[in-house]
Design an enzyme around this catalytic site. Structure first.
Site, PDB file in Angstrom:
ATOM      1  N   SER A 109       0.886  -1.101   0.242  1.00 53.40           N
ATOM      2  CA  SER A 109      -0.023  -0.620  -0.316  1.00 53.40           C
ATOM      3  C   SER A 109       1.344   0.970   0.252  1.00 53.40           C
ATOM      4  O   SER A 109       1.822   1.106   0.171  1.00 53.40           O
ATOM      5  CB  SER A 109      -0.793   0.058   0.958  1.00 53.40           C
ATOM      6  OG  SER A 109      -2.240  -1.267   1.311  1.00 53.40           O
TER       7      SER A 109
ATOM      8  N   ASP B  88      17.773 -31.677   3.336  1.00 53.21           N
ATOM      9  CA  ASP B  88      16.360 -31.019   4.829  1.00 53.21           C
ATOM     10  C   ASP B  88      17.274 -32.016   5.421  1.00 53.21           C
ATOM     11  O   ASP B  88      17.094 -33.176   5.797  1.00 53.21           O
ATOM     12  CB  ASP B  88      15.085 -31.985   3.638  1.00 53.21           C
ATOM     13  CG  ASP B  88      14.121 -32.025   4.780  1.00 53.21           C
ATOM     14  OD1 ASP B  88      13.116 -31.846   4.527  1.00 53.21           O
ATOM     15  OD2 ASP B  88      14.519 -31.372   6.076  1.00 53.21           O
ATOM     16  N   GLY B  89      16.589 -31.507   6.421  1.00 54.61           N
ATOM     17  CA  GLY B  89      17.404 -31.273   8.023  1.00 54.61           C
ATOM     18  C   GLY B  89      16.227 -32.615   8.215  1.00 54.61           C
ATOM     19  O   GLY B  89      16.626 -33.839   9.018  1.00 54.61           O
TER      20      GLY B  89
ATOM     21  N   HIS C 148      21.917 -15.778  18.652  1.00 54.82           N
ATOM     22  CA  HIS C 148      22.642 -16.699  18.567  1.00 54.82           C
ATOM     23  C   HIS C 148      23.560 -16.805  19.373  1.00 54.82           C
ATOM     24  O   HIS C 148      24.266 -17.655  20.101  1.00 54.82           O
ATOM     25  CB  HIS C 148      23.967 -16.120  17.483  1.00 54.82           C
ATOM     26  CG  HIS C 148      22.988 -15.440  15.989  1.00 54.82           C
ATOM     27  ND1 HIS C 148      22.773 -14.224  15.308  1.00 54.82           N
ATOM     28  CD2 HIS C 148      22.091 -17.089  15.208  1.00 54.82           C
ATOM     29  CE1 HIS C 148      22.328 -15.260  14.082  1.00 54.82           C
ATOM     30  NE2 HIS C 148      21.260 -16.341  14.126  1.00 54.82           N
TER      31      HIS C 148
ATOM     32  N   HIS D 216      -3.518   0.188  -3.248  1.00 55.67           N
ATOM     33  CA  HIS D 216      -3.384  -0.855  -2.653  1.00 55.67           C
ATOM     34  C   HIS D 216      -3.290  -2.238  -3.333  1.00 55.67           C
ATOM     35  O   HIS D 216      -4.235  -2.117  -4.048  1.00 55.67           O
ATOM     36  CB  HIS D 216      -4.538  -1.270  -1.480  1.00 55.67           C
ATOM     37  CG  HIS D 216      -4.692   0.367  -0.242  1.00 55.67           C
ATOM     38  ND1 HIS D 216      -4.366   0.357   0.244  1.00 55.67           N
ATOM     39  CD2 HIS D 216      -5.482   1.797  -1.148  1.00 55.67           C
ATOM     40  CE1 HIS D 216      -4.694   1.661   0.164  1.00 55.67           C
ATOM     41  NE2 HIS D 216      -5.556   1.889  -0.765  1.00 55.67           N
TER      42      HIS D 216
ATOM     43  N   CYS E  66      -5.985  18.337  -8.317  1.00 56.24           N
ATOM     44  CA  CYS E  66      -6.699  19.707  -8.447  1.00 56.24           C
ATOM     45  C   CYS E  66      -6.208  20.821  -9.554  1.00 56.24           C
ATOM     46  O   CYS E  66      -5.207  20.045  -9.373  1.00 56.24           O
ATOM     47  CB  CYS E  66      -6.780  20.270  -7.241  1.00 56.24           C
ATOM     48  SG  CYS E  66      -5.595  20.230  -6.236  1.00 56.24           S
TER      49      CYS E  66
ATOM     50  N   GLU F 136      -0.814  19.105  -5.733  1.00 57.97           N
ATOM     51  CA  GLU F 136      -2.376  19.165  -6.648  1.00 57.97           C
ATOM     52  C   GLU F 136      -3.416  17.854  -6.130  1.00 57.97           C
ATOM     53  O   GLU F 136      -3.710  17.487  -6.384  1.00 57.97           O
ATOM     54  CB  GLU F 136      -2.023  18.581  -8.118  1.00 57.97           C
ATOM     55  CG  GLU F 136      -0.929  19.933  -8.900  1.00 57.97           C
ATOM     56  CD  GLU F 136       0.149  19.379  -8.775  1.00 57.97           C
ATOM     57  OE1 GLU F 136       1.843  19.804  -9.085  1.00 57.97           O
ATOM     58  OE2 GLU F 136       0.913  18.039  -8.113  1.00 57.97           O
ATOM     59  N   SER F 137      -2.552  17.198  -4.463  1.00 55.24           N
ATOM     60  CA  SER F 137      -3.743  16.210  -3.349  1.00 55.24           C
ATOM     61  C   SER F 137      -3.060  15.133  -4.177  1.00 55.24           C
ATOM     62  O   SER F 137      -1.925  15.385  -3.204  1.00 55.24           O
ATOM     63  CB  SER F 137      -5.336  15.933  -4.466  1.00 55.24           C
ATOM     64  OG  SER F 137      -5.498  15.070  -3.819  1.00 55.24           O
TER      65      SER F 137
HETATM   66  N1  SAM Z   1      16.666 -16.905  13.611  1.00 55.57           N
HETATM   67  C1  SAM Z   1      15.657 -17.307  11.997  1.00 55.57           C
HETATM   68  C2  SAM Z   1      14.032 -17.187  13.481  1.00 55.57           C
HETATM   69  O1  SAM Z   1      14.436 -17.750  13.723  1.00 55.57           O
HETATM   70  O2  SAM Z   1      13.762 -16.893  12.902  1.00 55.57           O
HETATM   71  C3  SAM Z   1      15.730 -18.545  11.230  1.00 55.57           C
HETATM   72  C4  SAM Z   1      17.572 -18.526  10.952  1.00 55.57           C
HETATM   73  S1  SAM Z   1      17.775 -19.617  10.317  1.00 55.57           S
HETATM   74  C5  SAM Z   1      17.592 -18.966   8.750  1.00 55.57           C
HETATM   75  C6  SAM Z   1      16.334 -20.669   9.481  1.00 55.57           C
HETATM   76  C7  SAM Z   1      16.811 -22.055   8.338  1.00 55.57           C
HETATM   77  O3  SAM Z   1      16.323 -22.375   8.372  1.00 55.57           O
HETATM   78  C8  SAM Z   1      16.595 -21.429   6.940  1.00 55.57           C
HETATM   79  O4  SAM Z   1      17.553 -20.348   6.481  1.00 55.57           O
HETATM   80  C9  SAM Z   1      16.187 -22.251   6.386  1.00 55.57           C
HETATM   81  O5  SAM Z   1      16.433 -21.975   4.970  1.00 55.57           O
HETATM   82  C10 SAM Z   1      16.389 -23.096   6.781  1.00 55.57           C
HETATM   83  N2  SAM Z   1      14.841 -24.291   7.331  1.00 55.57           N
HETATM   84  C11 SAM Z   1      14.497 -24.610   7.215  1.00 55.57           C
HETATM   85  N3  SAM Z   1      13.470 -25.721   6.919  1.00 55.57           N
HETATM   86  C12 SAM Z   1      14.325 -26.296   7.103  1.00 55.57           C
HETATM   87  C13 SAM Z   1      14.626 -27.929   6.486  1.00 55.57           C
HETATM   88  N4  SAM Z   1      13.818 -28.466   6.554  1.00 55.57           N
HETATM   89  N5  SAM Z   1      15.973 -28.536   6.940  1.00 55.57           N
HETATM   90  C14 SAM Z   1      17.399 -27.637   6.973  1.00 55.57           C
HETATM   91  N6  SAM Z   1      16.880 -26.353   7.093  1.00 55.57           N
HETATM   92  C15 SAM Z   1      15.918 -25.469   7.314  1.00 55.57           C
END
Ligand code: SAM
Length: 426
Positions: A55, A279-280, A204, A68, A83, A62-63
């Site tokens: 937004s 992926d974690g 951190h 949005h 205006c 002129e106004s």
């Molecule tokens: N401190 C921040 C917060 O509290 O919002 C988080 C910081 S850190 C940048 C979060 C990271 O987790 C991101 O870089 C994201 O890509 C990563 N992330 C999200 N899902 C994930 C997963 N399934 N496996 C590994 N990393 C993942």
């Protein structure tokens, strides 16, 4: 003109979603439209909202012009109010329609302040008594651009330079970096602020040093998420930590941090740090049992790629890969901003680690909505957050590393919870 003003109400349909969700682009388009119409801009204020929406208002001599944008509908509604007869509002409308790639628009022009309905009143103004100055006054236009993160009831707005320093839509999320006035550079993932230069040390230092000093002798640490590098920066300060596995799903977060937040990301080059783009959830599934002293889940909110990191199945896997005296730390949301998630995750930890082995500690982070945020501290058969920390050792470490938030007293105080939080965790 038989009316004081001309007001064009315009609806623009099927606009380019990226364009009408980009605050800098929308602001630029509106300012250019005002110029093309022959208007003199005095001030502009634009807001962009998370996860989407923009937004803005431009005050002209002129106004005003206002807009949005609803990117989720490809729709923008515009008011062009002028205006005097030096400005051609239709030129602005045509320009905006093409600028936002609208497939079509609908308009209505209203005459505002029809003179035959007005009676002239005798207005006493000091200005008019002054002798008219020869040289028209130079108008220095000012601009405000605000980034706003919000949920249904709470919002945090940060004024920034107006330009987006970095934008990348990765397969997992939208990554943005802005230069804000109050908090320096901020990293934004899918509309949520994940770290800000001005106060990231709070987050951190607390996510890393509390477990590092609570554990008797941590040497192997796993960090899931944390692609900005801030958590690792604090962990590598501990010489006795021999190996840190960082599992980040999105390599572009690391790249953006290395380019714009080197203060945080440089520590990712430490030789003890092993980066896994994965992926974690998958990574942990593949880990042998009892392989880590400390596991830190430094994820953002339970949505998008991070959803899988907030499940009981995932936490049970963390329990499995922790050594017998292992510690799990998670970013556990806020008792002020997303209460239900906060309560649910702690109940989940208690189901897995046991009632007395789960603790909550708080920190104060102004760049996160509500400013109050929490971490969870869960242990297998370890004495908890207070048994091991040694005052002298911690305070020597803090002054040697010039820490700005964490200390022996803060370590202990952060677990002292206000009554309303204790009630929530009951
Ligand atoms: N401190 C921040 C917060 O509290 O919002 C988080 C910081 S850190 C940048 C979060 C990271 O987790 C991101 O870089 C994201 O890509 C990563 N992330 C999200 N899902 C994930 C997963 N399934 N496996 C590994 N990393 C993942």
């Amino acid at each position: 003109m038989f009316a004081l003003g001309r007001h064009i109400i315009a609806e623009l349909y099927n606009c380019d979603l990226e364009k009408i969700n980009d605050v800098s682009f929308v602001e630029k388009g509106m300012l250019e439209a005002a110029e093309i119409a022959g208007a003199t801009v005095i001030n502009s204020t634009f807001h962009h909202f998370s996860p989407f929406g923009v937004s803005g208002v431009i005050v002209i001599q002129e106004s005003h012009f206002s807009i949005h944008c609803w990117p989720e509908f490809g729709f923008a509604s515009v008011d062009i109010y002028t205006c005097g007869d030096t400005v051609d509002p239709w030129k602005a409308y045509e320009y905006l329609k093409s600028k936002f790639c609208a497939s079509h628009g609908s308009t209505m022009e209203l005459n505002r302040g029809q003179k035959n309905l007005l009676t002239t009143r005798n207005v006493h103004s000091t200005e008019s008594e002054k002798k008219p100055s020869r040289k028209p006054k130079e108008i220095k236009s000012t601009r405000n651009i605000w980034f706003t993160e919000r949920n249904e009831n709470i919002a945090l707005s940060l004024k920034h330079s107006g330009e987006r320093l970095y934008y990348y839509k990765s397969p997992y999320q939208k990554i943005e970096i802005y230069q804000t006035e109050a908090f320096g550079k901020i990293m934004v993932l899918d509309g949520n602020i994940v770290c800000a230069e001005e106060d990231e040390y709070v987050y951190h230092e607390m996510i890393a040093h509390v477990p590092a000093f609570a554990h008797t002798n941590p040497s192997k640490v796993l960090v899931i998420g944390g692609g900005d590098g801030g958590t690792v920066r604090e962990l590598v300060r501990h010489e006795h930590i021999e190996k840190i596995d960082l599992v980040e799903i999105d390599e572009h977060v690391i790249k953006a941090a290395q380019q714009f937040l080197p203060e945080l990301a440089n520590s990712l080059n430490d030789k003890r740090v092993h980066i896994h783009i994965n992926d974690g959830v998958e990574f942990v599934d593949g880990c042998p049992a009892e392989s880590y002293d400390i596991v830190i889940i430094d994820s953002d909110d339970p949505k998008g790629p991070g959803e899988g990191l907030f499940t009981e199945k995932f936490y049970r896997e963390i329990y499995r890969i922790l050594k017998s005296d292992g510690i799990m730390i998670t970013q556990s949301e806020s008792p002020r901003f997303n209460q239900q998630i906060f309560k649910d995750v702690f109940q989940c930890y208690r189901n897995i680690f046991g009632e007395n082995n789960v603790h909550c500690y708080l920190m104060y982070l102004p760049s996160f909505p509500s400013g109050m945020w929490s971490f969870s501290f869960s242990t297998k058969n370890h004495g908890g957050p207070f048994t091991n920390p040694n005052k002298d050792r911690i305070n020597k470490f803090c002054s040697y590393n010039n820490l700005k938030y964490y200390s022996y007293d803060v370590h202990n105080a952060s677990f002292v919870l206000p009554k309303f939080v204790q009630e929530m965790l009951k």
